[in-house]
Design a protein around this motif. Sequence first.
Motif, PDB file in Angstrom:
ATOM      1  N   SER A  86       1.243 -14.832  -3.263  1.00 29.25           N
ATOM      2  CA  SER A  86       1.072 -15.329  -1.778  1.00 29.25           C
ATOM      3  C   SER A  86       0.788 -16.867  -1.969  1.00 29.25           C
ATOM      4  O   SER A  86       0.316 -17.221  -3.172  1.00 29.25           O
ATOM      5  N   LEU A  87       1.114 -17.681  -0.957  1.00 33.02           N
ATOM      6  CA  LEU A  87       0.949 -19.082  -0.982  1.00 33.02           C
ATOM      7  C   LEU A  87      -0.522 -19.076  -0.182  1.00 33.02           C
ATOM      8  O   LEU A  87      -0.815 -18.766   0.960  1.00 33.02           O
ATOM      9  N   CYS A  88      -1.795 -18.960  -1.189  1.00 34.44           N
ATOM     10  CA  CYS A  88      -2.935 -18.761  -0.465  1.00 34.44           C
ATOM     11  C   CYS A  88      -4.052 -19.451  -1.260  1.00 34.44           C
ATOM     12  O   CYS A  88      -3.701 -19.813  -2.562  1.00 34.44           O
ATOM     13  N   ILE A  89      -4.971 -20.023  -0.887  1.00 34.48           N
ATOM     14  CA  ILE A  89      -6.283 -20.576  -1.570  1.00 34.48           C
ATOM     15  C   ILE A  89      -7.402 -19.914  -1.900  1.00 34.48           C
ATOM     16  O   ILE A  89      -8.248 -20.392  -2.685  1.00 34.48           O
ATOM     17  N   GLU A  90      -7.213 -18.596  -1.558  1.00 36.97           N
ATOM     18  CA  GLU A  90      -8.706 -17.761  -1.725  1.00 36.97           C
ATOM     19  C   GLU A  90      -8.575 -17.404  -3.429  1.00 36.97           C
ATOM     20  O   GLU A  90      -7.537 -17.557  -3.869  1.00 36.97           O
ATOM     21  N   ASP A  91      -9.703 -17.509  -3.765  1.00 30.80           N
ATOM     22  CA  ASP A  91      -9.911 -16.806  -5.238  1.00 30.80           C
ATOM     23  C   ASP A  91      -9.850 -15.307  -5.567  1.00 30.80           C
ATOM     24  O   ASP A  91     -10.250 -14.691  -4.683  1.00 30.80           O
ATOM     25  N   ILE A  92      -8.702 -15.450  -6.288  1.00 30.12           N
ATOM     26  CA  ILE A  92      -8.641 -13.652  -6.594  1.00 30.12           C
ATOM     27  C   ILE A  92      -8.908 -13.114  -7.944  1.00 30.12           C
ATOM     28  O   ILE A  92      -8.671 -13.927  -9.240  1.00 30.12           O
ATOM     29  N   ASP A  93      -9.481 -12.199  -8.101  1.00 29.51           N
ATOM     30  CA  ASP A  93      -9.791 -11.678  -9.609  1.00 29.51           C
ATOM     31  C   ASP A  93      -8.515 -11.110 -10.310  1.00 29.51           C
ATOM     32  O   ASP A  93      -7.906 -10.155  -9.793  1.00 29.51           O
ATOM     33  N   THR A  94      -8.245 -11.663 -11.485  1.00 25.17           N
ATOM     34  CA  THR A  94      -7.058 -11.411 -11.947  1.00 25.17           C
ATOM     35  C   THR A  94      -7.502 -10.303 -13.425  1.00 25.17           C
ATOM     36  O   THR A  94      -6.548 -10.199 -13.943  1.00 25.17           O
ATOM     37  N   SER A  95      -8.612 -10.089 -13.336  1.00 21.94           N
ATOM     38  CA  SER A  95      -8.890  -9.135 -14.614  1.00 21.94           C
ATOM     39  C   SER A  95      -8.408  -7.808 -14.317  1.00 21.94           C
ATOM     40  O   SER A  95      -8.040  -7.271 -15.610  1.00 21.94           O
ATOM     41  N   GLY A  96      -7.750  -7.396 -13.421  1.00 21.32           N
ATOM     42  CA  GLY A  96      -6.859  -6.159 -13.436  1.00 21.32           C
ATOM     43  C   GLY A  96      -5.568  -6.182 -13.680  1.00 21.32           C
ATOM     44  O   GLY A  96      -4.744  -5.291 -13.861  1.00 21.32           O
ATOM     45  N   LEU A  97      -5.171  -7.423 -13.886  1.00 17.54           N
ATOM     46  CA  LEU A  97      -3.912  -7.702 -14.253  1.00 17.54           C
ATOM     47  C   LEU A  97      -3.075  -6.878 -15.540  1.00 17.54           C
ATOM     48  O   LEU A  97      -2.209  -6.215 -15.546  1.00 17.54           O
ATOM     49  N   GLU A  98      -3.913  -6.577 -16.404  1.00 16.94           N
ATOM     50  CA  GLU A  98      -3.520  -6.086 -17.747  1.00 16.94           C
ATOM     51  C   GLU A  98      -3.243  -4.438 -17.264  1.00 16.94           C
ATOM     52  O   GLU A  98      -2.147  -4.013 -17.690  1.00 16.94           O
ATOM     53  N   ASN A  99      -4.137  -3.895 -16.513  1.00 19.20           N
ATOM     54  CA  ASN A  99      -3.929  -2.505 -16.096  1.00 19.20           C
ATOM     55  C   ASN A  99      -2.666  -2.352 -15.001  1.00 19.20           C
ATOM     56  O   ASN A  99      -2.139  -1.234 -15.314  1.00 19.20           O
ATOM     57  N   ILE A 100      -2.825  -3.380 -14.285  1.00 16.68           N
ATOM     58  CA  ILE A 100      -1.505  -3.252 -13.166  1.00 16.68           C
ATOM     59  C   ILE A 100       0.100  -3.140 -14.324  1.00 16.68           C
ATOM     60  O   ILE A 100       0.679  -2.543 -13.880  1.00 16.68           O
TER      61      ILE A 100
END
Length: 251
Positions: A86-100
């Motif tokens: 998304s085009l957004c400025i909120e902070d997003i936790d990417t620690s789950g990416l490996e599992n995704i």
Amino acid sequence: MRRIIGIVSGKGGVGKTTITINLAAALMQFSKNVIAVDTDLRMSGLGLQLGMYNFPVTLNDVLKKETNLLEALYIHSSGLRIIPASLCIEDIDTSGLENIFKDPFLENSIVLVDTPPGLGKQMIEILQACNEIILVITPEFPAIADAMKLISAIEKTESRLLGIIVNKYRKGDPDQITIKEIEFACNLPIIGVISEDRHIRKSIFRRVPNVFLNPNSSSSIAFKKIAADLTGLIYNPPKVGFFKKFWRREK
Ligand SMILES: Nc1ncnc2c1ncn2[C@@H]1O[C@H](COP(=O)(O)OP(=O)(O)OP(=O)(O)O)[C@@H](O)[C@H]1O
Ligand SMILES: [Mg+2]
């Protein structure tokens, strides 16, 4: 088996998004099951380069555990499959990416991961989620200096550094760093050289991967060579005669 290949750079604007799109298009032409994923969660550009906007569901929602990966998959008119951010400025936790990326849906796929520039905490998590990495460098000092910082960070992860794609190379221009110098400075193999190609700018304007729009342009041929090497296939580029070469140069 799945391959999660990160397309990364220290410096911004070197061509990661362009390379993700065109390498994905080239892999598609070799009948590979490929998906391009945008992990640039703040300045996402993958969908934009393809003329795709207003996604109801994106990778951001998958990271927030609000939906699954399949819901965030979109198909471009060319057939290219993408998972946008998304085009957004909120902070997003990417620690789950490996599992995704372990989702069974990605089994037998090549996932090309477009990444943000730089080396923050989020970038380290993205690097860890990839099992292979391609570094993109333009032939200029700042890009190489930033790449060297990134290389030492990548070496601390378990991801395999496949090598470097040199982008926006201007054949015959002495005012740039040579391919040999880049190879020596980074101590990594050069897996492809993409010339600065006006067809690429045109294709972005037309919102279609250049590999589909101008399959015989120098950059498209280079993308197909890289795609073939990555997958162990043989690609024989079309032969360009002297007059055609001369005409291209004149144009
Ligand atoms: N080989 C090329 N020849 C000509 N123009 C190019 C080439 N590669 C990329 N560009 C142009 O360079 C610009 C930056 O490319 P791109 O957005 O892919 O870089 P990026 O590394 O993804 O940037 P960011 O770090 O901001 O995400 C775009 O306008 C694109 O059209
Ligand atoms: Mg980008």
